[in-house]
Design a protein around this motif. Structure first.
Motif, short mmCIF file in Angstrom:
data_model
loop_
_atom_site.label_atom_id
_atom_site.label_comp_id
_atom_site.label_asym_id
_atom_site.label_seq_id
_atom_site.Cartn_x
_atom_site.Cartn_y
_atom_site.Cartn_z
N ALA A 67 26.25 3.22 24.46
CA ALA A 67 26.76 3.91 25.76
C ALA A 67 28.58 3.97 25.59
O ALA A 67 28.91 3.05 25.29
N THR A 70 28.90 4.89 32.02
CA THR A 70 27.87 3.88 32.91
C THR A 70 26.28 4.82 33.31
O THR A 70 25.54 4.49 34.11
N THR A 75 25.68 8.44 26.58
CA THR A 75 24.71 8.03 25.07
C THR A 75 25.21 8.84 24.26
O THR A 75 25.51 9.63 24.03
#
Length: 327
Positions: A67, A70, A75
Motif C-alpha cells: 500500500a 489508504t 497499491t
C-alpha cells in the motif's frame, strides 16, 4: 394452434423487453459514459492486450499489493534482482487500460524483465474512471513517488534515480507527471505539487500513449466514439472544449527541461499519430529522445516479445536505462 399463439406472444414480449432495454441504455448513454465504459471493458476482456508474451525474467524477486495510500486501489508491486546488494534506480510504471480498466499485474512481467538488469521495478495501481476523474490518477502517482522516497531504504531504491514509465493511458499519466516535475508553471496550472525534484527524474519510458488528446476528440467512426467515451469518463465532462482537455496534452506543456525519453508505437495504432507529434515536440525542444515507431504493428505491440520489433524496443530500453544511469 394455441401453443403457437403462446410462443408467438412470448417472442413478442421478449422482443419488446429487449427493445425497451436497448432504448433505455441508449437514453442513459446520452447522459453518462457508463454504458460505453461497460462495452469497452467487455471488449477489453475479449483480448489479451497488455499481457507479456515470449519472454520471462530470471533472478528476480518481488512483493505484491503493498500500500502506498489508504485507498483500495492505492497499491503497488515491487520487483528487484535477487542478488541486489545496493540501492538501485527505480522504474515506476503506470499501467494502461484507457483510464477505465487495466491493472498493475499486466505490465509486471515486462517490469521483471527490466528489473533483472539492475533496477527496482515498481508497478502501481490507481483509481479508475468513471468513478474517479482527472487528475486523481496523477495525484496518486505523486503519492506513490513520495512513498517510494520515504521508504527507499526498505525498497532498495536510490531516490535520486527515478524513471517514469507507462503504456497506453498509463503512458499519458507518466508523461504528464514528468511535465509537472519539470515545468513549475504547469504544475501550478494542474494544481499538483511535484513529489520529485527535476534532478531526481532521470528519464521516461513511454509506450503507445495519447499525448495530445485534443488531436483526436473530433475523430469520426468507432475510434472517435471510443476516444470520446473514455475522455468523458476520465475528465468527467463530454464538453471537449473544456480547458482540462488541452491541459492534459503533454505536447503543449513539455519544455526544454523535459527528461530524456524513449517512445514506441505501431503505425496501425491510431495513438501513434500523437506519439509522433510528441517526438517532434521533443526534437524541437532539443530534448534527448529515442522514437521507435514501426509499420504494421498495433497498440501495445511492445508486450508481444515474439516479434523482433518488440525485442528491439526492449533491448533499446535496457541500453537507454543504462545510459541514464551514467548521467
Amino acid at each position: 394452434m394455441r401453443i403457437a399463439r403462446l410462443v408467438g406472444r412470448w417472442v413478442l414480449r421478449g422482443f419488446l423487453v429487449l427493445l425497451v432495454a436497448l432504448l433505455s441504455v441508449g437514453l442513459w448513454a446520452q447522459f453518462s459514459p457508463r454504458p460505453g465504459v461497460f462495452v469497452i471493458n467487455w471488449l477489453f476482456s475479449l483480448t489479451d492486450t497488455g499481457e507479456v508474451k515470449g519472454m520471462s525474467a530470471t533472478g528476480v524477486t518481488g512483493r505484491t499489493d503493498l500500500a502506498y495510500g489508504t485507498g483500495k486501489n492505492e497499491t503497488f508491486d515491487v520487483w528487484s534482482p535477487e542478488d541486489q546488494t545496493k540501492p538501485l534506480p527505480a522504474i515506476v510504471w503506470v499501467h494502461g487500460g484507457a483510464w477505465i480498466g487495466g491493472d498493475k499485474s499486466q505490465p509486471a512481467p515486462y517490469l521483471r524483465l527490466l528489473a533483472q538488469h539492475g533496477y527496482v521495478g515498481i508497478g502501481i495501481n490507481y483509481s479508475l474512471a468513471p468513478d474517479h476523474h482527472y487528475p486523481v490518477p496523477l495525484r496518486q502517482l505523486g503519492d506513490a513517488l513520495r512513498y517510494v522516497q520515504e521508504n527507499a531504504d526498505e525498497l532498495g531504491v536510490d531516490p535520486d534515480r527515478i524513471v517514469l514509465a507507462g503504456d497506453s493511458a498509463g503512458s499519458q499519466i507518466a508523461a504528464q507527471y514528468a511535465a509537472v516535475v519539470t515545468n513549475p508553471k504547469y504544475a501550478s496550472e494542474v494544481g499538483i505539487e511535484s513529489a520529485l525534484e527535476p534532478a531526481q527524474l532521470r528519464g521516461t519510458l513511454l509506450h503507445c500513449g495519447p499525448y495530445d488528446p485534443p488531436m483526436v476528440m473530433n475523430a469520426g467512426g468507432a475510434g472517435g466514439w471510443f476516444v470520446r467515451t473514455v475522455g468523458w469518463a476520465y475528465l468527467g465532462t463530454n464538453d471537449f472544449t473544456d480547458p482540462r482537455v488541452k491541459q492534459a496534452s503533454i505536447v503543449d506543456h513539455a519544455t526544454a527541461a523535459y527528461p530524456p525519453t524513449l517512445l514506441s508505437g505501431g503505425d496501425d495504432d491510431p495513438l501513434t499519430e500523437q506519439g509522433r507529434a510528441f517526438a517532434k515536440r521533443l526534437k524541437d525542444l532539443d530534448v534527448t529522445h529515442e522514437p521507435y515507431f514501426f509499420p504494421g504493428l498495433g497498440h501495445e505491440f511492445q508486450f508481444d516479445l515474439t516479434r523482433p520489433q518488440s525485442r528491439e524496443v526492449l533491448d533499446a530500453s535496457i541500453e537507454f536505462l543504462g545510459r541514464l544511469g551514467q548521467m
